[in-house]
Design a protein around this motif. Structure first.
Motif, PDB file in Angstrom:
ATOM      1  N   ALA A  93       0.842  -1.164   0.227  1.00  0.00           N
ATOM      2  CA  ALA A  93      -0.095  -0.014  -0.130  1.00  0.00           C
ATOM      3  C   ALA A  93       1.011   1.163  -0.147  1.00  0.00           C
ATOM      4  CB  ALA A  93      -0.893  -0.140   1.335  1.00  0.00           C
ATOM      5  N   GLU A  94       0.343   2.385  -0.207  1.00  0.00           N
ATOM      6  CA  GLU A  94       0.779   3.749   0.131  1.00  0.00           C
ATOM      7  C   GLU A  94       0.649   4.031   1.379  1.00  0.00           C
ATOM      8  OE1 GLU A  94       2.819   4.981  -2.101  1.00  0.00           O
ATOM      9  OE2 GLU A  94       2.744   3.440  -3.440  1.00  0.00           O
ATOM     10  N   ALA A  95       1.557   5.175   2.032  1.00  0.00           N
ATOM     11  CA  ALA A  95       1.215   5.570   3.320  1.00  0.00           C
ATOM     12  C   ALA A  95       0.113   6.536   3.172  1.00  0.00           C
ATOM     13  CB  ALA A  95       2.594   6.801   3.463  1.00  0.00           C
ATOM     14  N   ASN A  96      -0.855   6.512   4.009  1.00  0.00           N
ATOM     15  CA  ASN A  96      -2.218   7.369   4.166  1.00  0.00           C
ATOM     16  C   ASN A  96      -2.003   8.629   4.768  1.00  0.00           C
ATOM     17  OD1 ASN A  96      -1.993   5.699   6.515  1.00  0.00           O
ATOM     18  ND2 ASN A  96      -4.116   6.276   6.995  1.00  0.00           N
ATOM     19  N   ARG A  97      -2.297   9.701   4.163  1.00  0.00           N
ATOM     20  CA  ARG A  97      -2.197  10.942   4.821  1.00  0.00           C
ATOM     21  C   ARG A  97      -3.616  11.317   5.457  1.00  0.00           C
ATOM     22  NH1 ARG A  97      -0.087  15.013   0.331  1.00  0.00           N
ATOM     23  NH2 ARG A  97      -1.568  13.699  -0.988  1.00  0.00           N
ATOM     24  N   LYS A  98      -4.673  10.534   5.044  1.00  0.00           N
ATOM     25  CA  LYS A  98      -5.773  10.762   5.419  1.00  0.00           C
ATOM     26  C   LYS A  98      -6.338   9.309   6.159  1.00  0.00           C
ATOM     27  CE  LYS A  98      -7.248  14.651   2.303  1.00  0.00           C
ATOM     28  NZ  LYS A  98      -8.075  14.972   1.279  1.00  0.00           N
ATOM     29  N   GLU A  99      -7.492   9.582   6.944  1.00  0.00           N
ATOM     30  CA  GLU A  99      -8.048   8.342   7.435  1.00  0.00           C
ATOM     31  C   GLU A  99      -8.732   7.715   6.363  1.00  0.00           C
ATOM     32  OE1 GLU A  99     -12.321   7.508   9.947  1.00  0.00           O
ATOM     33  OE2 GLU A  99     -10.499   8.702  10.930  1.00  0.00           O
TER      34      GLU A  99
END
Length: 306
Positions: free
Chosen positions: A60-66
């Motif tokens: 996955a990619e890092a999540n900046r939002k919930e």
């Protein structure tokens, strides 16, 4: 020029479909049989199982939002923790029903590259569970459960009546609902008790079956709901008394509330709504060492006459 509008419309629909697909992705479509303890919980479970925990690796990619993790669970009695990259998201619902649960994934919980989801028991008590059908959604739980809505009206002999609504998805799993308990509704996963036969709730787009009933003395009505994204669906159902009981009173002689006895998970307002919704005419409060009076709460909820 004649074909310009249809082409633009088709392109818009394709983009919308692509947007919907990209918002969530399947991490694991299998239901895994996990076992806590050295012996199987019930004889009906097979001897073979997938172990005492689930470890799922995914990119996955890092999540900046919930974001939101969605999974399916069944037959959960003991406490099982849900961890994402060693951060606890919560615990599986201690409920033996087949149900869908959503778990908020806080910003920066996901990392770019390999991520690990673990589901593991906190104790050693015997518990055989099924868990899986795991999805990751870029939206918040609130966004998912408010993308569509359903309005329901249930009547008996032409009049609105307190009742229980049950909503299951295409697999028969209880579906999460975008509604909160109040003095008219008692809400849990896949289930609503309504004090006046009406309810409105949000729900994720999908195919569902809606059931309406009112205890053993009434029939059960059902209807299929095909809920598209952004739709507002309306359903009307009719139930009827199937078991005449003149001279008898429908009783529940052992009821609790979390409000007073810290037993179960129903507030006293939830309890009066469930009593009315199940057609119970005489309910006896058995909150531990406490004299509980349901009358004023039932009056506030408008169900005292039932």
């Amino acid at each position: 020029m004649v074909f310009r509008q249809p082409v633009i419309l088709a392109l818009a629909l394709c983009l919308l479909a692509g947007e919907t697909t990209s918002r969530r992705r399947l991490l694991d479509g299998t239901l895994h049989h996990l076992r806590s303890g050295s012996e199987k919980e019930w004889s009906e479970f097979p001897e073979s199982h997938a172990g005492n925990h689930l470890a799922l690796n995914f990119i996955a990619e890092a999540n900046r939002k919930e974001q939101t993790l969605r999974l399916r669970q069944r037959d959960v009695k003991e406490n099982w923790g849900v961890f994402l990259n060693d951060r606890k998201l919560g615990s599986l619902f201690q409920d033996q029903n087949d149900l869908i649960s959503y778990w908020p994934v806080a910003p920066e919980t996901l990392v770019s590259g390999n991520n690990t989801l673990r589901i593991t028991p906190s104790g050693t008590g015997a518990d055989d569970i099924m868990v899986g059908d795991i999805w990751l959604d870029e939206r918040t739980r609130h966004q998912i459960l408010t993308e569509s809505s359903v309005t329901v009206q249930v009547r008996a002999v032409g009049r609105p009546v307190p009742c229980r609504l049950t909503i299951v998805d295409a697999n028969g799993s209880l579906a999460p609902l975008g509604a909160e308990s109040d003095r008219h509704l008692a809400v849990s996963t896949g289930m609503i008790y309504t004090g006046d036969g009406t309810a409105k709730f949000g729900i994720a787009a999908g195919e569902y079956t809606l059931y309406a009933g009112r205890g053993f003395e009434y029939s059960v009505a059902q209807t299929h709901l095909s809920v598209e994204r952004g739709a507002s669906v309306k359903a009307r159902l009719q139930i009827r008394r199937e078991v005449p009981a003149p001279g008898y009173v429908s009783c529940d002689t052992h009821t609790h509330t979390f409000t007073y006895s810290r037993h179960g998970d129903a507030s006293v307002m939830d309890r009066v709504l469930t009593i009315a919704g199940e057609g119970i005419e005489l309910a006896i409060a058995t909150d531990h060492n406490i004299l509980t009076d349901y009358d004023p709460v039932a009056r506030r909820a408008g169900v005292r006459r039932y």
